[in-house]
Design a protein around this motif. Structure first.
Motif, PDB file in Angstrom:
ATOM      1  N   ASN A  48      33.215 -34.534   5.470  1.00 49.20           N
ATOM      2  CA  ASN A  48      34.328 -35.387   5.015  1.00 49.20           C
ATOM      3  C   ASN A  48      34.035 -35.905   3.615  1.00 49.20           C
ATOM      4  O   ASN A  48      33.255 -36.857   3.448  1.00 49.20           O
ATOM      5  N   VAL A  55      35.406 -38.985  11.998  1.00 56.36           N
ATOM      6  CA  VAL A  55      35.670 -37.551  11.854  1.00 56.36           C
ATOM      7  C   VAL A  55      35.619 -36.974  13.263  1.00 56.36           C
ATOM      8  O   VAL A  55      34.733 -37.322  14.046  1.00 56.36           O
ATOM      9  N   LYS A  57      35.406 -33.336  15.153  1.00 54.34           N
ATOM     10  CA  LYS A  57      35.222 -31.900  14.999  1.00 54.34           C
ATOM     11  C   LYS A  57      35.584 -31.235  16.329  1.00 54.34           C
ATOM     12  O   LYS A  57      35.084 -31.660  17.381  1.00 54.34           O
ATOM     13  N   THR A  64      40.159 -35.561   9.943  1.00 51.35           N
ATOM     14  CA  THR A  64      39.859 -36.914   9.467  1.00 51.35           C
ATOM     15  C   THR A  64      41.139 -37.747   9.533  1.00 51.35           C
ATOM     16  O   THR A  64      42.213 -37.218   9.825  1.00 51.35           O
TER      17      THR A  64
END
Ligand SMILES: N[C@@H](CCC(=O)N[C@@H](CS)C(=O)NCC(=O)O)C(=O)O
Length: 207
Positions: A48, A55, A57, A64
């Protein structure tokens, strides 16, 4: 095989809201706990570039921005009903309060966290006073919204953990909310919630 979900968080930061929401939907996920120094390191900036949490994933996909992440969690796990009751109106209500929390309330805190210190003590103190007054008035609106409601929009949603997080910040900054009884009852309810407690424990937070 479903893609692995990983949340990057910093103890007590706005990412705690996503952490709680992930517990509420009941998915298995990994947590990467970072500190202020770590989020400015090249390794994290590659994930990021803003150098900020949260964040999320999902496999190789990196998401984000808290509002996007919370909405993604609600949409990805619809059985948990964290994004309203399926009607556009209820979804808009969830996002209305989420926006107030993310865009208005959250962004009022930085002066209290020292963001305006470069202006010198007198001006920085003035910005803190202004921030505190704005924060207090936003909490008054949130308290009014909670009148007769257990959750911010009536039903539990992705807005509720965000409210819990900013209330923790307000307490930390000694902003007096003691007369806002609906908010205090909400905070007590959240504090005893199993998902909230699990997220807090994982981030090493007491209260
Ligand atoms: N607009 C971003 C803001 C995220 C944000 O402010 N994150 C804070 C923690 S609550 C952060 O990581 N700040 C680190 C920094 O700005 O240095 C979002 O909503 O996700």
């Amino acid at each position: 095989m479903t893609a692995k979900i990983t949340l990057y968080t910093m103890p007590g930061a706005c990412s705690l809201a996503d952490h709680i929401a992930l517990h509420w939907v009941g998915v298995t996920f990994d947590v990467v706990k970072l500190d202020h120094a770590a989020i400015k390191q090249p390794e994290f900036l590659a994930i990021n570039p803003a150098g900020a949490v949260p964040v999320l994933k999902v496999g190789e996909w990196v998401l984000t921005q808290n509002m996007a992440i919370l909405n993604y969690i609600a949409d990805r796990f619809p059985d948990a009903k964290l994004g309203g009751d399926g009607t556009p109106q209820s979804r808009a209500e969830v996002n209305r309060w989420l926006a107030l929390l993310n865009a208005d309330l959250h962004t009022s805190f930085p002066p209290l966290f020292g963001a305006t210190a470069y202006l010198g003590e007198d001006v920085a103190n003035k910005t803190k006073e202004i921030a505190k007054a704005r924060i207090r008035s936003l909490f008054e609106r949130l308290d009014a919204q909670l009148t007769g409601r257990v959750w911010l929009t009536g039903e539990r949603s992705i807005a509720d953990p965000y409210l819990f997080v900013v209330m923790r910040w307000a307490f930390g900054m000694k902003i007096d909310l003691s007369d806002l009884s609906n908010l205090n009852a909400f905070f007590t309810r959240m504090s005893t919630d199993a998902g909230v407690q699990a997220a807090m424990a994982a981030e090493g937070l007491q209260r």
